[in-house]
Motif scaffolding. Structure first.
Motif, mmCIF file in Angstrom:
data_model
loop_
_atom_site.group_PDB
_atom_site.id
_atom_site.type_symbol
_atom_site.label_atom_id
_atom_site.label_comp_id
_atom_site.label_asym_id
_atom_site.label_seq_id
_atom_site.Cartn_x
_atom_site.Cartn_y
_atom_site.Cartn_z
ATOM 1 N N ALA A 29 0.824 -1.214 0.000
ATOM 2 C CA ALA A 29 0.000 0.000 0.000
ATOM 3 C C ALA A 29 0.856 1.261 0.000
ATOM 4 O O ALA A 29 0.371 2.338 -0.280
ATOM 5 C CB ALA A 29 -0.936 -0.001 1.206
ATOM 6 N N ALA A 30 2.141 1.138 0.302
ATOM 7 C CA ALA A 30 3.031 2.299 0.340
ATOM 8 C C ALA A 30 3.482 2.719 -1.052
ATOM 9 O O ALA A 30 4.230 3.664 -1.189
ATOM 10 C CB ALA A 30 4.253 1.993 1.204
ATOM 11 N N ILE A 31 3.035 2.046 -2.068
ATOM 12 C CA ILE A 31 3.449 2.376 -3.430
ATOM 13 C C ILE A 31 3.067 3.804 -3.797
ATOM 14 O O ILE A 31 3.731 4.446 -4.569
ATOM 15 C CB ILE A 31 2.861 1.358 -4.439
ATOM 16 C CG1 ILE A 31 3.538 0.010 -4.232
ATOM 17 C CG2 ILE A 31 3.032 1.827 -5.875
ATOM 18 C CD1 ILE A 31 2.954 -1.123 -5.042
ATOM 19 N N GLY A 32 2.031 4.334 -3.187
ATOM 20 C CA GLY A 32 1.597 5.699 -3.492
ATOM 21 C C GLY A 32 2.476 6.779 -2.917
ATOM 22 O O GLY A 32 2.289 7.942 -3.206
ATOM 23 N N SER A 33 3.469 6.433 -2.101
ATOM 24 C CA SER A 33 4.310 7.459 -1.507
ATOM 25 C C SER A 33 5.731 7.375 -2.053
ATOM 26 O O SER A 33 6.185 6.336 -2.497
ATOM 27 C CB SER A 33 4.309 7.329 0.014
ATOM 28 O OG SER A 33 4.886 6.108 0.403
ATOM 29 N N VAL A 34 6.413 8.506 -1.997
ATOM 30 C CA VAL A 34 7.777 8.600 -2.489
ATOM 31 C C VAL A 34 8.693 8.766 -1.288
ATOM 32 O O VAL A 34 8.407 9.546 -0.380
ATOM 33 C CB VAL A 34 7.922 9.803 -3.453
ATOM 34 C CG1 VAL A 34 9.365 10.022 -3.843
ATOM 35 C CG2 VAL A 34 7.064 9.594 -4.683
ATOM 36 N N LYS A 58 9.740 6.032 -12.474
ATOM 37 C CA LYS A 58 10.280 5.239 -13.578
ATOM 38 C C LYS A 58 11.156 4.107 -13.057
ATOM 39 O O LYS A 58 11.164 3.015 -13.617
ATOM 40 C CB LYS A 58 11.051 6.134 -14.538
ATOM 41 C CG LYS A 58 10.149 7.022 -15.381
ATOM 42 C CD LYS A 58 10.915 7.975 -16.261
ATOM 43 C CE LYS A 58 9.972 8.885 -17.006
ATOM 44 N NZ LYS A 58 10.674 9.957 -17.743
ATOM 45 N N GLY A 59 11.899 4.361 -11.980
ATOM 46 C CA GLY A 59 12.720 3.318 -11.385
ATOM 47 C C GLY A 59 11.883 2.207 -10.795
ATOM 48 O O GLY A 59 12.230 1.018 -10.877
ATOM 49 N N ILE A 60 10.753 2.547 -10.198
ATOM 50 C CA ILE A 60 9.844 1.547 -9.630
ATOM 51 C C ILE A 60 9.242 0.695 -10.743
ATOM 52 O O ILE A 60 9.086 -0.521 -10.587
ATOM 53 C CB ILE A 60 8.717 2.227 -8.816
ATOM 54 C CG1 ILE A 60 9.292 2.864 -7.548
ATOM 55 C CG2 ILE A 60 7.622 1.228 -8.443
ATOM 56 C CD1 ILE A 60 8.307 3.762 -6.808
#
Length: 62
Positions: A29-34, A58-60
């Motif tokens: 769920a943390a995918i939305g944060s940088v 882009k790296g992700i």
């Protein structure tokens, strides 16, 4: 900084529990944060906040 803003809602189950204080663990769920440190590093090298987010995303995706 968040990639998704405004009306975004995130909930995560199961809860991730870590006992090692040196571990860096994120939940899906943390995918939305940088990561703030990554942002600061890229901006210290002259990127704008928007450019830094683009590089991280882009790296992700690669």
């Amino acid at each position: 900084m968040e990639i998704v803003k405004d009306n975004a809602v995130a909930k995560a189950i199961p809860i991730v529990s870590v006992t090692n204080p040196l571990a860096k663990v994120t939940h899906e769920a943390a995918i939305g944060s940088v990561d703030k440190r990554q942002m600061e590093t890229l901006m210290a090298h002259g990127l704008t906040p928007e450019e830094a987010v683009d590089v991280i995303v882009k790296g992700i995706l690669k």
